[in-house]
Design an enzyme around this catalytic site. Structure first.
Site, PDB file in Angstrom:
ATOM      1  N   GLY A  48       0.748  -1.244   0.000  1.00 21.03           N
ATOM      2  CA  GLY A  48       0.000   0.000   0.000  1.00 21.03           C
ATOM      3  C   GLY A  48       0.780   1.297   0.000  1.00 21.03           C
TER       4      GLY A  48
ATOM      5  CD  GLU B 119       0.386  -9.198   1.520  1.00 18.92           C
ATOM      6  OE1 GLU B 119      -0.520  -8.408   1.190  1.00 18.92           O
ATOM      7  OE2 GLU B 119       0.158 -10.271   2.080  1.00 18.92           O
TER       8      GLU B 119
ATOM      9  N   GLY C 191       3.252  -3.696  -4.034  1.00 16.59           N
ATOM     10  CA  GLY C 191       3.049  -3.961  -5.459  1.00 16.59           C
ATOM     11  C   GLY C 191       3.501  -2.739  -6.230  1.00 16.59           C
TER      12      GLY C 191
ATOM     13  CE1 TYR D 209      -9.433   1.807  -8.944  1.00 21.51           C
ATOM     14  CE2 TYR D 209      -7.589   1.972 -10.451  1.00 21.51           C
ATOM     15  CZ  TYR D 209      -8.461   1.204  -9.714  1.00 21.51           C
ATOM     16  OH  TYR D 209      -8.338  -0.153  -9.745  1.00 21.51           O
TER      17      TYR D 209
ATOM     18  CB  CYS E 115     -17.368   4.670 -28.999  1.00 20.23           C
ATOM     19  SG  CYS E 115     -16.551   4.248 -30.530  1.00 20.23           S
ATOM     20  CD  GLU E 116     -17.172   3.293 -22.359  1.00 25.17           C
ATOM     21  OE1 GLU E 116     -17.092   3.831 -21.245  1.00 25.17           O
ATOM     22  OE2 GLU E 116     -17.203   2.078 -22.528  1.00 25.17           O
TER      23      GLU E 116
ATOM     24  CE1 TYR F 210      -2.586  -3.460  -8.480  1.00 30.44           C
ATOM     25  CE2 TYR F 210      -1.376  -1.483  -7.845  1.00 30.44           C
ATOM     26  CZ  TYR F 210      -1.848  -2.751  -7.546  1.00 30.44           C
ATOM     27  OH  TYR F 210      -1.578  -3.291  -6.320  1.00 30.44           O
TER      28      TYR F 210
END
Ligand code: LLP
Length: 421
Positions: free
Chosen positions: A239, A275, A277, A318, A346-347, A375
């Site tokens: 984190g 942990e 990442g 996010y 198309c968004e 990510y």
């Protein structure tokens, strides 16, 4: 510090020009720097020096087996959250006794896979899971080493979608119920309680939530030991945040984070697992994309690039910020302009940045999205039948494709028209 720098006016990954990679593989693509990754691991590992520790890389951040091999060779273990990740870790040569298995929904099959092939511990998240794990281990004549993931009810002060340590989140066992569930675990025939696990969220830019959570873990360790449990391992989760906006963000340094660990749980004589990442891979990668069109709208200038939300979903999901820089360095006197940088999907959500100041980049030229090593590729999809983009690893003056771009034909071939049509 990373190894993405301009040389002779061209953005390089270590000693390789981004333009050279683009000429070989086309855009868009992800590119990772081995030197940066190695440096991140070492800095973190050294910060934990003096504590008996194992860094279990949260491979969900970037699970390419070349990346896992680099980290494994440096001594890392892995934190996996699925049978698929477990098998990837194995394929990268990580031994079972360095793999921890996290996640709220492990299936019987996943448990059995890990027990049969070797596992350091399961981080168990509910009583129901504990019961199933005991059954699976019994049926295999094995003992499953576990920690219980406790939910310390701490506000991680991060984006709501990646906060995990509040009581309303789906993760872990409420710390108030921990004593009770530990005693249930201890009574189970095929369960060996080895420690406590906690993970409060991702992209934390403040150390206080860690301190609060780890203090609670320290108190719980003492209580559980009094109850007769042999607590010898603390998994403190991941984190720790990274700077996405280099100009105005400076998340805590690994050494300051290590100090918090030392101060809160350092005197408990436990083996420490961490942990991380994003911290390891995030700033070790770029996503490179070409500008397809510059387009002037009503009071806005759009830069339409060939990467899209399916390739890097973090901004859409996010509201994440990724620095965007030109691959050909802008000259000192070129002026910036505000652009909306968007993909071809198309968004309206397919927007990487709004009103971002950038020097002009002509159609056909390239931009790089920084901090895309975590990510990024792992969260990509084939939405709009856009093939997953390749991943490239750079090492000094060499580069290698570590995942190739699939052909559209291969994608279409996966679909099956049933007999009756
Ligand atoms: N351990 C556990 C149990 C986790 O759930 C996670 C991340 C980590 C470790 C690693 O966290 P890190 O050190 O990378 O912050 N897709 C989101 C991030 C999701 C994080 C999920 N869990 C993003 O792009 O920001």
């Amino acid at each position: 510090m990373d190894h993405f720098i301009y040389r002779n006016g061209i953005l390089h990954a270590e000693d390789v020009a981004i333009t050279e990679i683009a000429a070989a593989v086309g855009t868009p693509f992800y590119v990772y720097s081995q030197a940066t990754l190695t440096r991140h691991f070492r800095v973190f590992d050294e910060a934990l020096n003096g504590m008996n520790h194992l860094i279990c890389y949260a491979m969900k951040a970037n699970s390419n087996i070349a990346i896992l091999k680099i980290l494994g060779d440096l001594g890392a273990g892995m934190d996996v959250v699925s049978g698929g990740e477990y098998l990837r870790a194995k394929a990268a040569g990580i031994s079972g006794d360095k793999i921890v298995f996290s996640g709220v929904g492990k299936t019987r099959e996943e448990m059995a896979l890990a027990i049969k092939n070797g596992i350091r511990q399961f981080n168990v998240e509910s009583e129901a899971e504990l019961k199933v794990l005991n059954e699976v281990a019994l049926s295999l004549g094995a003992i499953a080493p576990i920690t219980l993931r406790v939910n310390p009810d701490v506000d991680a002060k991060t984006h709501a979608k990646i906060a995990t340590g509040k009581s309303e989140n789906k993760f872990g066992i409420p710390i108030s119920k921990a004593q009770e569930v530990y005693s249930i675990a201890a009574s189970m025939e095929a369960i060996d309680v080895v420690g406590i696990d906690v993970h409060i969220g991702s992209q934390l830019t403040d150390l206080e939530p860690f301190r609060l959570a780890y203090k609670k873990v320290a108190e719980l360790t003492k209580v559980l030991r009094q109850d007769g449990h042999n607590i010898r391992r603390l998994d403190l989760g991941g984190g720790l945040g990274i700077p996405y906006e280099s100009s105005n963000q400076s998340p805590p340094l690994p050494e300051d984070y290590a100090k918090v660990i030392h101060e809160t749980v350092g005197d408990l004589d436990c083996e420490i697992e961490i942990e991380p990442g994003r911290l390891l891979t995030g700033n070790a990668g770029l996503m490179v994309s070409s500008v397809i069109y510059n387009k002037s709208g009503e009071g806005r200038d759009f830069m339409i690039v060939d990467a899209a939300m399916n390739d890097l979903i973090r901004p859409a999901l996010y509201e994440a910020y990724h620095e965007i820089i030109p691959v050909i360095e802008s000259t000192e006197n070129s002026e910036t302009q505000d652009y909306d940088i968007v993909g071809p999907v198309c968004e309206t959500g397919d927007t990487f940045a709004n009103k971002r100041a950038l020097t002009p980049v002509a159609d056909g030229e390239m931009v790089a999205f920084r901090s895309a090593g975590a990510y990024g590729a792992v969260m990509a999809s084939e939405y709009n039948t856009r093939p997953l983009i390749p991943e490239i690893l750079v090492h000094g003056d060499q580069f290698s494709i570590i995942r190739d771009r699939p052909s559209i034909e291969a994608i279409i071939k996966r679909d099956i028209i049933p007999d009756w049509l």
